[in-house]
Design an enzyme around this catalytic site. Structure first.
Site, PDB file in Angstrom:
ATOM      1  N   ASN B 148       0.794  -1.226   0.000  1.00 55.66           N
ATOM      2  CA  ASN B 148       0.000   0.000   0.000  1.00 55.66           C
ATOM      3  C   ASN B 148       0.824   1.271   0.000  1.00 55.66           C
ATOM      4  O   ASN B 148       0.283   2.359  -0.121  1.00 55.66           O
ATOM      5  CB  ASN B 148      -0.942   0.004   1.213  1.00 55.66           C
ATOM      6  CG  ASN B 148      -0.179  -0.134   2.507  1.00 55.66           C
ATOM      7  OD1 ASN B 148       0.487  -1.140   2.733  1.00 55.66           O
ATOM      8  ND2 ASN B 148      -0.240   0.867   3.357  1.00 55.66           N
ATOM      9  N   GLN B 176      -5.212  -3.342  -2.217  1.00 54.50           N
ATOM     10  CA  GLN B 176      -4.765  -2.400  -3.236  1.00 54.50           C
ATOM     11  C   GLN B 176      -4.860  -3.006  -4.642  1.00 54.50           C
ATOM     12  O   GLN B 176      -4.783  -2.289  -5.633  1.00 54.50           O
ATOM     13  CB  GLN B 176      -3.310  -1.974  -2.973  1.00 54.50           C
ATOM     14  CG  GLN B 176      -3.125  -1.162  -1.700  1.00 54.50           C
ATOM     15  CD  GLN B 176      -3.758   0.222  -1.782  1.00 54.50           C
ATOM     16  OE1 GLN B 176      -4.114   0.719  -2.868  1.00 54.50           O
ATOM     17  NE2 GLN B 176      -3.928   0.856  -0.631  1.00 54.50           N
ATOM     18  N   HIS B 198     -13.722   0.460  -0.582  1.00 56.79           N
ATOM     19  CA  HIS B 198     -13.458   1.887  -0.864  1.00 56.79           C
ATOM     20  C   HIS B 198     -12.110   2.140  -1.531  1.00 56.79           C
ATOM     21  O   HIS B 198     -11.811   3.264  -1.894  1.00 56.79           O
ATOM     22  CB  HIS B 198     -13.615   2.734   0.418  1.00 56.79           C
ATOM     23  CG  HIS B 198     -12.460   2.673   1.366  1.00 56.79           C
ATOM     24  ND1 HIS B 198     -11.494   3.652   1.412  1.00 56.79           N
ATOM     25  CD2 HIS B 198     -12.114   1.765   2.304  1.00 56.79           C
ATOM     26  CE1 HIS B 198     -10.608   3.347   2.354  1.00 56.79           C
ATOM     27  NE2 HIS B 198     -10.965   2.200   2.899  1.00 56.79           N
ATOM     28  N   THR B 234     -26.071  -6.555  12.122  1.00 57.21           N
ATOM     29  CA  THR B 234     -26.939  -6.441  10.944  1.00 57.21           C
ATOM     30  C   THR B 234     -26.115  -6.077   9.715  1.00 57.21           C
ATOM     31  O   THR B 234     -25.465  -5.041   9.695  1.00 57.21           O
ATOM     32  CB  THR B 234     -28.016  -5.366  11.181  1.00 57.21           C
ATOM     33  OG1 THR B 234     -28.721  -5.681  12.374  1.00 57.21           O
ATOM     34  CG2 THR B 234     -28.979  -5.289  10.019  1.00 57.21           C
ATOM     35  N   CYS B 321      -3.199   5.569   7.224  1.00 50.45           N
ATOM     36  CA  CYS B 321      -3.764   4.992   8.441  1.00 50.45           C
ATOM     37  C   CYS B 321      -3.045   5.364   9.717  1.00 50.45           C
ATOM     38  O   CYS B 321      -3.509   5.087  10.805  1.00 50.45           O
ATOM     39  CB  CYS B 321      -3.847   3.480   8.315  1.00 50.45           C
ATOM     40  SG  CYS B 321      -5.147   3.046   7.170  1.00 50.45           S
TER      41      CYS B 321
END
Lengths: 388, 371
Positions: B148, B176, B198, B234, B321
Site C-alpha cells: 500500500n 490495493q 473503498h 446487521t 492509516c
C-alpha cells in the site's frame, strides 16, 4: 412493500439523513485519516461535527464517541474490552432479557473465567435498580443493562441504576440501541460510563454505530481495543472511518432528538389505537411487557392459540416479527418472553409490532384489520381455541 | 484541487452509488423472516454471489462481509490465534504489511498469542521468501498482494508454493490490488484474502474476508447468527450490493483502467525527467500501474506533501492509516535500512480512473517548482 411494522429490527433511512450524507458520497470522498491534504481535512471536519451531534444526543462529550460498524460491534468492544483489561476473572452483572449481543459476549467472557450474574426481570418486564445494586460485588468490573428492551419495549431506570453503580464504583454500560433518539439519555449527568447505539435503528444508514465511552471519572475505565491497526478513534477502534455513515448517524440522532417528544406522542397514540383495536375485537390476548415505562412505538402481544410464525405467513402484507431479528433465523422461542415467566407456548404465539416515523393512522387501521382477520381465521382451524 | 491519493481512498463511482441508493430507503434486515427481510436476504446473497464471481471465487459461501479491511484482518489474525490451542501461533510475515495486519500481529505478540518471524525485505520492495528462514513451527504465512505504500506486487506465486509445501495457511491482503491487477482468488490459492470496497471506487464501511480458510476461524464479533455465525451484526444490504457492483466494474474495466493508469504514470515520469527533477523511485519490482513512491533528495516527505497541498495537489507520505502523527514509513525503513533520508522522503502518488494527463503534468510542474 408491505406495511412495515418492524422498526425494532431496522428502520427506513430518513430522506433528510440521506441528504446530509450525499456530499460525502460524491465530491467529499476523502479519508479522514489523510492528515496532509484538504480532502482528508474536509472528511475529518465532517466526522468532528457528527461526533458533537452524537455527544449532544447522549449527554456526553464529543471526545467520548468511538465510531464502530454498529451496536453489536460496540457492545462486543465494551464487554470483551473491559473483561480483557480486567485480565481474566472478576464479575459482570447483566440481565437475562438483554440483547443477544450482550448475552453472547458475557457468555464468552464467562468461559474465559469471568463470573456473570444474570438478573431476572419482573413479570411486567421491569427491572428494579435495587436488584442491580444488590448484585454488585467487590470485583464487579461492569454492569450491562439495556435502556429499553428490543422485544417488549420496557424502559429501565438507567439514571437510578447508574447512580447505584457509581456508589459502588462499578461502571455501567447501557445498550441504547432501541432508545437512542426516542427517550432521553444523559450519560454525564446520570453517571453512565458507556452506551452503545446504532444508526439504522433511528432512521440512519446500516453499517455504522458508536460506543460512547466516558473514560475519565472514577474508577478509571480500562478498555482493550478489539480491532487494531492504524490507531483510529483514540486507539480504541482502528479502520478507515465510514465518513458518509458517520455523517448519517450524526444527522439521524440530531433529527430524532429535535422531534423526540412530538414523535413519541404521535406514535404512542397510534400504538394505543392498535392495542385498543386488537384487544377490543379479539379475545384471548395478552400484552407482553406491561410496565408503565415503555417505548411509545412498541407493542408485543401474545395471540393465544395462534402460532406467530403461522400468523406472519397468513398476513404477508404486514411485516411484523416473532422476536428479535438477530435470532429469528433460529426457531428458538424468545428468551425475553420466557424471562417474563411465560412458557414456550406463550412465547410461540407472541408478535412484536414496531411503529416508526413513517407509520400513518391508515397503516395502523389496515394492519389491525388484517391481523384481526388472520387471527380469527387461524383460530377457526384450531381445535384448542374452540375447546375453551 | 487535484487528488493523487487513490491508495488512501477512492471517490465513489456514480454507477456504484446508484446501486447503493437503489434500496437505501427500504428497511432491509436480512435476519427478519417477513417479506422485506426475505427480500433483504435475497439481495445480500445475490451481492455475495456477484462479488465472489468478480474476484474468481467459485464458492460464494467463502465470502464473509465485514465493516472493512481492518476488521477483516483482525478477524483473520485474532480468529486464527484464538483457535490455535497449545501455545502461541508462529507467524511468518514482513515489515511490508499494512498497519491493520502489522499492528494486530504486534498486539497479539505482546500478549503472547503470536510469535513473529520477519522475512527479509529487498530494496526492490519485495519480501524475500527464503525457505530456510521459515521456522519449523510456522503456523501462518502473512504476505500481502500489492504493497500500500509502494504498489510493489509481492511474489504471490512463491507465497502459494511455500504455504503449500509447509502445509500452513496463507493470509493475503489484496486491498490495493482489486481493479489494478488481475485477481482470481481460486488461482491465487490463499486461504484467506482481505478486500476493501473503498479502495476500488466502492463505499467506505464494507470489506470482506474471503477464502476456504474461514471455517477454521474463531469469530470475534459475536451475538447474532449473521454471516454463517462468523460475524454478528446487521449486514448492510446497500453497502454489500455496492461492494459487489464496484468489484464487477473493477474486473470488467481492468484493461482500460490499467492502460489509463500506465499512460498517466509514463506522462508524469516523462515530465519530471524533462524538467530534470531529481527523484528516486522507491520499489523497483513490478508495481501496480499509476502507483509511485518517490523520494526527492534532501526533501522530507511531510514537507513535500504539505508544500504540494498548498498548491492544491493532494498526495500522501506513505499510508493514511497512521492517524494524526505522521511517522516514518516502516515499509521504506525496511527497504532502505541504510538510507534514512530516502526512507523519510517517500511521497506516494496514486492516480485514479478520473485522473487526467493534464493533472499529472501540472503535478510534475508543481513538484519541479517546489524543488
Amino acid at each position: 412493500m408491505p406495511l412495515y411494522l418492524d422498526s425494532h429490527a431496522t428502520t427506513p433511512l430518513d430522506p433528510r439523513v440521506l441528504e446530509a450524507m450525499m456530499p460525502y458520497l460524491t465530491d467529499r470522498f476523502g479519508n479522514a485519516a489523510s492528515t496532509t491534504h484538504s480532502f482528508g481535512h474536509e472528511a475529518a471536519e465532517a466526522v468532528a461535527r457528527a461526533r458533537a451531534q452524537v455527544a449532544a444526543a447522549t449527554g456526553a462529550q464529543p471526545d467520548d464517541v468511538v465510531f464502530t460498524s454498529g451496536a453489536t460491534e460496540a457492545l462486543n468492544l465494551a464487554i470483551k474490552g473491559t473483561a480483557e483489561a480486567a485480565r481474566g476473572g472478576g464479575h459482570i452483572v447483566t440481565c437475562v432479557a438483554e440483547h443477544p449481543a450482550v448475552l453472547d459476549a458475557c457468555a464468552r467472557m464467562e468461559r474465559a473465567g469471568v463470573r456473570v450474574t444474570r438478573l431476572p426481570i419482573e413479570p411486567d418486564g421491569s427491572l428494579s435498580p435495587a436488584r442491580v445494586a444488590a448484585a454488585l460485588e467487590d470485583d464487579t468490573f461492569l454492569a450491562a443493562i439495556m435502556q429499553a428492551n428490543n422485544e417488549i419495549g420496557t424502559i429501565h431506570d438507567i439514571a437510578s441504576i447508574a447512580a447505584l453503580c457509581a456508589e459502588r464504583g462499578v461502571p455501567l454500560l447501557t445498550d441504547a440501541t432501541q432508545s437512542a433518539g426516542k427517550i432521553p439519555l444523559r450519560m454525564e449527568e446520570w453517571g453512565v460510563r458507556m452506551a452503545a447505539l446504532s444508526a439504522h435503528k433511528v432512521y440512519g444508514p446500516k453499517g455504522v454505530g458508536a460506543l460512547i465511552v466516558r473514560r475519565s471519572g472514577r474508577p478509571r475505565l480500562r478498555l482493550t481495543p478489539q480491532i487494531d491497526g492504524g490507531g483510529h478513534e483514540r486507539g480504541l477502534r482502528s479502520g478507515t472511518l465510514n465518513v458518509p455513515g458517520i455523517v448519517g448517524l450524526g444527522a439521524a440522532l440530531e433529527i430524532a432528538e429535535a422531534e423526540r417528544e412530538t414523535e413519541a406522542a404521535r406514535l404512542g397514540a397510534l400504538r394505543d389505537r392498535l392495542r385498543a383495536r386488537l384487544f377490543g375485537e379479539l379475545d384471548a390476548l395478552e400484552e407482553n411487557g406491561t410496565a408503565p415505562a415503555k417505548l411509545a412505538h412498541n407493542l408485543n402481544v401474545a395471540f393465544h392459540f395462534v402460532d406467530s410464525a403461522a400468523l406472519l405467513n397468513a398476513v404477508p402484507q404486514v411485516a411484523v416479527s416473532t422476536g428479535s431479528a438477530c435470532s429469528s433465523a433460529e426457531p428458538e422461542p424468545s428468551h425475553v418472553i420466557l424471562a417474563l415467566g411465560h412458557g414456550e407456548e406463550h412465547a410461540r404465539c407472541s408478535v412484536r409490532f414496531g411503529l416508526h416515523r413513517f407509520t400513518t393512522p391508515e397503516d395502523i387501521e389496515q394492519a389491525a384489520s388484517l391481523v384481526i382477520a388472520a387471527v380469527r381465521e387461524l383460530r377457526g382451524h384450531s381445535g384448542l381455541y374452540g375447546a375453551t | 484541487m487535484a487528488y493523487f491519493d487513490h491508495a488512501a481512498t477512492t471517490p465513489l463511482d456514480p454507477r456504484v452509488r446508484d446501486v447503493m441508493l437503489e434500496h437505501a430507503g427500504e428497511p432491509l434486515n436480512p435476519s427478519s423472516i417477513h417479506q422485506p427481510g426475505q427480500r433483504a436476504r435475497r439481495l445480500l446473497d445475490q451481492a455475495r454471489g456477484q462479488l465472489a464471481a468478480a474476484v474468481g471465487l467459485g464458492d460464494a459461501g467463502q465470502v464473509c462481509f465485514t465493516s472493512g479491511a481492518t476488521e477483516a484482518a483482525n478477524l483473520a489474525l485474532r480468529g486464527l490465534a484464538t483457535g490455535n490451542t497449545g501455545g502461541p501461533l508462529h507467524v511468518v510475515t514482513s515489515a511490508l504489511e499494512h498497519s491493520c495486519v502489522r499492528e494486530t500481529l504486534e498486539h497479539l505478540a505482546e500478549t503472547g498469542r503470536v510469535v513473529l518471524h520477519l522475512l527479509p525485505v529487498g530494496g526492490d520492495g519485495r519480501a524475500v521468501l527464503d525457505d530456510d528462514a521459515i521456522p519449523m513451527q510456522a503456523g501462518l504465512l502473512c504476505l500481502m498482494h500489492a504493497n500500500n505504500e509502494t504498489g510493489v506486487v509481492q511474489d504471490v506465486a512463491a507465497a502459494r508454493a511455500l504455504a503449500r509445501r509447509r502445509g500452513i495457511p496463507w493470509l493475503c491482503d489484496a486491498c490495493q490490488t482489486l481493479g489494478k491487477e488481475p485477481l482470481v482468488l481460486d488461482d491465487l490459492g490463499a486461504d484467506l484474502v482481505i478486500l476493501s470496497a473503498h479502495k476500488a471506487y466502492g463505499p467506505v464501511g464494507i470489506g470482506c474476508l474471503a477464502g476456504p480458510g474461514l471455517g477454521r476461524l474463531v469469530p470475534q464479533i459475536t451475538g447474532g447468527a449473521q454471516e454463517e455465525e462468523r460475524r454478528a451484526g446487521t449486514p448492510s444490504v446497500p453497502l454489500a450490493r455496492a461492494f459487489a457492483a464496484a468489484a464487477e466494474l473493477a474486473v470488467a474495466e481492468l484493461g482500460q483502467r490499467r492502460e489509463h493508469l500506465a499512460a498517466l504514470e509514463e506522462e508524469f515520469l516523462a515530465c519530471l525527467a524533462r524538467a530534470g527533477a531529481p527523484h528516486r523511485l522507491n520499489g523497483t519490482a513490478p508495481r501496480l500501474p499509476g502507483f509511485l513512491n518517490l523520494s526527492f533528495p534532501g526533501r522530507d516527505a511531510v514537507d513535500m506533501v504539505i508544500a504540494l497541498d498548498q498548491h492544491g495537489e493532494s498526495a500522501s507520505p506513505g499510508s493514511a492509516c497512521s492517524t494524526g502523527v505522521v511517522a516514518a514509513s516502516p515499509v521504506l525503513a525496511a527497504m532502505y535500512p541504510d538510507d534514512a533520508e530516502r526512507a523519510a522522503g517517500g511521497v506516494r502518488f496514486t492516480f485514479g480512473r478520473q485522473t487526467t494527463r493534464q493533472e499529472v503534468a501540472t503535478l510534475a510542474e508543481t513538484i519541479v517548482s517546489i524543488l
